[in-house]
Design an enzyme around this catalytic site. Structure first.
Site, PDB file in Angstrom:
ATOM      1  N   HIS A  76      58.322 109.213  28.259  1.00 25.72           N
ATOM      2  CA  HIS A  76      59.363 110.245  28.342  1.00 25.72           C
ATOM      3  C   HIS A  76      60.608 109.656  29.004  1.00 25.72           C
ATOM      4  O   HIS A  76      60.565 109.255  30.174  1.00 25.72           O
ATOM      5  CB  HIS A  76      58.796 111.407  29.172  1.00 25.72           C
ATOM      6  CG  HIS A  76      59.651 112.621  29.269  1.00 25.72           C
ATOM      7  ND1 HIS A  76      59.730 113.574  28.275  1.00 25.72           N
ATOM      8  CD2 HIS A  76      60.461 113.053  30.272  1.00 25.72           C
ATOM      9  CE1 HIS A  76      60.541 114.554  28.673  1.00 25.72           C
ATOM     10  NE2 HIS A  76      60.998 114.254  29.872  1.00 25.72           N
ATOM     11  N   MET A 133      70.197 111.558  31.550  1.00 26.50           N
ATOM     12  CA  MET A 133      70.988 112.530  32.323  1.00 26.50           C
ATOM     13  C   MET A 133      72.443 112.063  32.406  1.00 26.50           C
ATOM     14  O   MET A 133      72.702 110.878  32.626  1.00 26.50           O
ATOM     15  CB  MET A 133      70.419 112.657  33.747  1.00 26.50           C
ATOM     16  CG  MET A 133      68.979 113.155  33.783  1.00 26.50           C
ATOM     17  SD  MET A 133      68.425 113.338  35.496  1.00 26.50           S
ATOM     18  CE  MET A 133      66.703 113.756  35.212  1.00 26.50           C
ATOM     19  N   ASP A 159      64.113 110.332  30.479  1.00 24.86           N
ATOM     20  CA  ASP A 159      64.959 111.425  30.984  1.00 24.86           C
ATOM     21  C   ASP A 159      66.409 110.978  31.038  1.00 24.86           C
ATOM     22  O   ASP A 159      66.848 110.347  32.003  1.00 24.86           O
ATOM     23  CB  ASP A 159      64.501 111.828  32.393  1.00 24.86           C
ATOM     24  CG  ASP A 159      63.307 112.751  32.350  1.00 24.86           C
ATOM     25  OD1 ASP A 159      62.364 112.539  33.120  1.00 24.86           O
ATOM     26  OD2 ASP A 159      63.319 113.685  31.519  1.00 24.86           O
ATOM     27  N   SER A 190      56.377 111.855  39.050  1.00 22.03           N
ATOM     28  CA  SER A 190      55.870 111.457  40.381  1.00 22.03           C
ATOM     29  C   SER A 190      54.347 111.555  40.486  1.00 22.03           C
ATOM     30  O   SER A 190      53.705 110.673  41.048  1.00 22.03           O
ATOM     31  CB  SER A 190      56.527 112.325  41.463  1.00 22.03           C
ATOM     32  OG  SER A 190      56.427 113.694  41.101  1.00 22.03           O
ATOM     33  N   MET A 193      69.200 115.490  28.708  1.00 20.03           N
ATOM     34  CA  MET A 193      69.778 116.439  29.649  1.00 20.03           C
ATOM     35  C   MET A 193      71.262 116.117  29.741  1.00 20.03           C
ATOM     36  O   MET A 193      71.766 115.618  30.763  1.00 20.03           O
ATOM     37  CB  MET A 193      69.079 116.360  31.022  1.00 20.03           C
ATOM     38  CG  MET A 193      67.700 116.978  30.988  1.00 20.03           C
ATOM     39  SD  MET A 193      66.687 116.520  32.394  1.00 20.03           S
ATOM     40  CE  MET A 193      66.103 114.935  31.808  1.00 20.03           C
ATOM     41  N   GLY A 246      66.852 117.621  36.577  1.00 13.36           N
ATOM     42  CA  GLY A 246      67.769 116.739  37.320  1.00 13.36           C
ATOM     43  C   GLY A 246      67.030 115.739  38.190  1.00 13.36           C
ATOM     44  O   GLY A 246      67.496 114.625  38.388  1.00 13.36           O
ATOM     45  N   PHE A 247      65.865 116.154  38.706  1.00 13.05           N
ATOM     46  CA  PHE A 247      65.181 115.264  39.653  1.00 13.05           C
ATOM     47  C   PHE A 247      63.664 115.320  39.474  1.00 13.05           C
ATOM     48  O   PHE A 247      63.113 116.338  39.060  1.00 13.05           O
ATOM     49  CB  PHE A 247      65.537 115.664  41.103  1.00 13.05           C
ATOM     50  CG  PHE A 247      67.018 115.579  41.363  1.00 13.05           C
ATOM     51  CD1 PHE A 247      67.823 116.696  41.188  1.00 13.05           C
ATOM     52  CD2 PHE A 247      67.619 114.370  41.705  1.00 13.05           C
ATOM     53  CE1 PHE A 247      69.210 116.622  41.380  1.00 13.05           C
ATOM     54  CE2 PHE A 247      68.994 114.282  41.906  1.00 13.05           C
ATOM     55  CZ  PHE A 247      69.794 115.416  41.737  1.00 13.05           C
ATOM     56  N   GLY A 248      63.010 114.215  39.824  1.00 14.98           N
ATOM     57  CA  GLY A 248      61.550 114.210  39.852  1.00 14.98           C
ATOM     58  C   GLY A 248      61.081 114.715  41.213  1.00 14.98           C
ATOM     59  O   GLY A 248      61.878 114.960  42.115  1.00 14.98           O
ATOM     60  N   GLY A 249      59.755 114.903  41.327  1.00 11.47           N
ATOM     61  CA  GLY A 249      59.174 115.250  42.625  1.00 11.47           C
ATOM     62  C   GLY A 249      59.401 116.667  43.094  1.00 11.47           C
ATOM     63  O   GLY A 249      59.171 116.994  44.250  1.00 11.47           O
ATOM     64  N   ASP A 257      57.275 120.139  31.498  1.00  6.21           N
ATOM     65  CA  ASP A 257      57.954 119.042  32.162  1.00  6.21           C
ATOM     66  C   ASP A 257      58.475 119.464  33.533  1.00  6.21           C
ATOM     67  O   ASP A 257      59.336 120.325  33.639  1.00  6.21           O
ATOM     68  CB  ASP A 257      59.137 118.618  31.264  1.00  6.21           C
ATOM     69  CG  ASP A 257      59.856 117.408  31.767  1.00  6.21           C
ATOM     70  OD1 ASP A 257      60.918 117.082  31.207  1.00  6.21           O
ATOM     71  OD2 ASP A 257      59.373 116.785  32.728  1.00  6.21           O
ATOM     72  N   GLY A 258      57.846 118.858  34.565  1.00 11.46           N
ATOM     73  CA  GLY A 258      58.349 119.130  35.920  1.00 11.46           C
ATOM     74  C   GLY A 258      57.229 119.606  36.834  1.00 11.46           C
ATOM     75  O   GLY A 258      56.710 120.698  36.635  1.00 11.46           O
ATOM     76  N   SER A 314      57.040 110.264  32.691  1.00 15.57           N
ATOM     77  CA  SER A 314      58.508 110.251  32.785  1.00 15.57           C
ATOM     78  C   SER A 314      58.984 109.026  33.544  1.00 15.57           C
ATOM     79  O   SER A 314      58.646 108.840  34.718  1.00 15.57           O
ATOM     80  CB  SER A 314      58.979 111.507  33.511  1.00 15.57           C
ATOM     81  OG  SER A 314      60.291 111.276  34.014  1.00 15.57           O
ATOM     82  N   MET A 370      60.738 123.697  30.646  1.00 18.13           N
ATOM     83  CA  MET A 370      60.962 123.091  31.964  1.00 18.13           C
ATOM     84  C   MET A 370      60.238 123.920  33.018  1.00 18.13           C
ATOM     85  O   MET A 370      60.420 125.134  33.089  1.00 18.13           O
ATOM     86  CB  MET A 370      62.453 123.028  32.287  1.00 18.13           C
ATOM     87  CG  MET A 370      63.263 122.060  31.446  1.00 18.13           C
ATOM     88  SD  MET A 370      62.657 120.375  31.465  1.00 18.13           S
ATOM     89  CE  MET A 370      62.870 119.956  33.194  1.00 18.13           C
ATOM     90  N   HIS A 400      64.345 112.935  26.251  1.00 14.27           N
ATOM     91  CA  HIS A 400      64.753 114.252  26.777  1.00 14.27           C
ATOM     92  C   HIS A 400      66.228 114.177  27.151  1.00 14.27           C
ATOM     93  O   HIS A 400      66.582 113.569  28.152  1.00 14.27           O
ATOM     94  CB  HIS A 400      63.870 114.571  27.995  1.00 14.27           C
ATOM     95  CG  HIS A 400      64.165 115.889  28.636  1.00 14.27           C
ATOM     96  ND1 HIS A 400      63.636 116.250  29.858  1.00 14.27           N
ATOM     97  CD2 HIS A 400      64.910 116.956  28.242  1.00 14.27           C
ATOM     98  CE1 HIS A 400      64.046 117.468  30.180  1.00 14.27           C
ATOM     99  NE2 HIS A 400      64.828 117.914  29.215  1.00 14.27           N
TER     100      HIS A 400
HETATM  101  C1  DX5 Z   1      63.441 116.497  35.447  1.00 12.87           C
HETATM  102  C2  DX5 Z   1      62.841 115.695  34.299  1.00 12.87           C
HETATM  103  C3  DX5 Z   1      61.353 115.575  34.410  1.00 12.87           C
HETATM  104  C4  DX5 Z   1      60.934 114.916  35.698  1.00 12.87           C
HETATM  105  C5  DX5 Z   1      59.443 115.043  35.885  1.00 12.87           C
HETATM  106  O1  DX5 Z   1      64.771 116.798  35.140  1.00 12.87           O
HETATM  107  O2  DX5 Z   1      63.122 116.305  33.059  1.00 12.87           O
HETATM  108  O3  DX5 Z   1      60.853 114.822  33.298  1.00 12.87           O
HETATM  109  O4  DX5 Z   1      61.259 113.550  35.668  1.00 12.87           O
HETATM  110  O5  DX5 Z   1      59.162 114.454  37.120  1.00 12.87           O
HETATM  111  P1  DX5 Z   1      58.018 115.095  38.052  1.00 12.87           P
HETATM  112  O6  DX5 Z   1      56.756 115.009  37.226  1.00 12.87           O
HETATM  113  O7  DX5 Z   1      58.011 114.210  39.266  1.00 12.87           O
HETATM  114  O8  DX5 Z   1      58.412 116.513  38.323  1.00 12.87           O
HETATM  115 ZN    ZN Z   2      62.122 115.340  31.273  1.00 11.43          ZN
END
Ligand code: DX5
Ligand code: ZN
Length: 214
Positions: free
Chosen positions: A31, A35, A33, A194, A66, A140-143, A171-172, A6, A135, A64
Site C-alpha cells: 500500500h 500524500m 500512501d 504501524s 491522498m 495523513g498519519f500512521g499510528g 485503512d488506519g 502501508s 478510512m 492510495h
Molecule cells: C493514513 C494512511 C494509512 C496509514 C495506516 O493516512 O492512509 O494507510 O498509513 O497506518 P496505521 O496502520 O499505522 O494506522
Molecule cells: Zn492508506
C-alpha cells in the site's frame, strides 16, 4: 484476506529491501500512501519513487492517492506501474469520470471515504469500482487509533455491494485484534502500517493477521 502493508510506516531509505522482505513473508499487495500536503497535512512520495521501485518487485501496487484533484496524475501513476489507483471521493469534483479514466488506462479503480463521509456518495458509482476503501482514521498519519464507527459502516457497505465483485478495504489503526470483527463485517483487504512494521519478523506478523481473519 489480503493484507496490504502501508509503506508509510516503513523505512523510506530502504524501500527496495523492504519490498523484497515483504515478498519473502508471503505478502502479495503493498500500500503506497501518496500524500500532497494539501488534501492531508503530510507529504510522502509520488510517482517518481513508485516508478523506481516497480521493476524491483512483483507485489501488487495498491496506490492510495491522498491528493487534491487526482485526475491530474492518472497517466503518471499508470506509467509508474500502479496496479490499482484509489482516489478520495472528497478530493475531486468528477468522481465517475476519474474512476472511468483509471479503468480506461488499464488499472483497477478504487474509491476511498474519510470516516465522516457517508456511504451514499457511492450510490451512482458502485459499478465503476473494483475496491472501496473505508478510512478508519482521519488520513495523513500512521499510528492513529482505530475509529469504531467503521464496523457498522463496513456492514452497511457489504449490503450495498450485493454480489458485486468489489473489495472492501479498511485503512488506519488496523491490528490483528480488530481484524476478526472487520473481516466478519465483510472487509477482505486490510491495510496495516504501524501494527505490521513495528512487529517483525514479517512472516510471523503476516500469519498473526491471517489467523485473526474470518
Ligand atoms: C493514513 C494512511 C494509512 C496509514 C495506516 O493516512 O492512509 O494507510 O498509513 O497506518 P496505521 O496502520 O499505522 O494506522
Ligand atoms: Zn492508506
Amino acid at each position: 484476506m489480503i493484507l496490504s502493508p502501508s509503506l508509510l510506516s516503513a523505512d523510506f531509505g530502504n524501500l527496495e529491501q523492504t519490498l523484497k522482505d515483504l515478498e519473502k513473508a508471503g505478502i502479495s499487495w503493498v500500500h503506497w500512501d501518496v500524500m500532497d500536503g494539501l488534501f492531508v497535512p503530510n507529504i510522502t512520495f509520488g510517482q517518481h519513487v513508485i516508478k523506481l521501485l516497480r521493476p524491483k518487485t512483483k507485489l501488487f501496487f495498491d496506490v492510495h492517492l491522498m491528493i487534491e484533484q487526482p485526475e491530474r496524475y492518472l497517466e503518471d501513476f499508470k506509467k509508474a506501474g500502479a496496479d490499482m489507483l484509489v482516489i478520495h471521493a472528497e478530493a475531486t469534483k468528477h468522481i465517475q469520470r476519474t474512476l472511468a479514466e483509471i479503468r480506461r488506462l488499464g488499472m483497477q479503480a478504487g474509491i476511498s471515504l474519510n470516516p465522516a463521509t457517508p456511504l451514499n456518495v457511492l450510490d451512482y458509482v458502485l459499478d465503476d469500482v473494483d475496491l472501496v476503501l473505508l478510512m478508519s482514521v482521519n488520513p495523513g498519519f500512521g499510528g492513529q487509533s482505530f475509529l469504531p464507527t467503521t464496523y457498522e459502516k463496513v456492514r452497511t457497505l457489504k449490503k450495498m455491494l450485493g454480489n458485486r465483485k468489489c473489495h472492501i478495504q479498511i485503512d488506519g489503526g488496523v491490528t490483528p485484534e480488530n481484524t476478526t470483527e472487520l473481516t466478519k463485517a465483510g472487509a477482505d483487504v486490510l491495510v496495516s502500517g504501524s501494527a505490521f512494521f513495528a512487529h517483525p519478523p514479517f512472516d510471523k506478523r503476516h500469519e498473526a493477521f491471517q489467523k485473526a481473519a474470518i
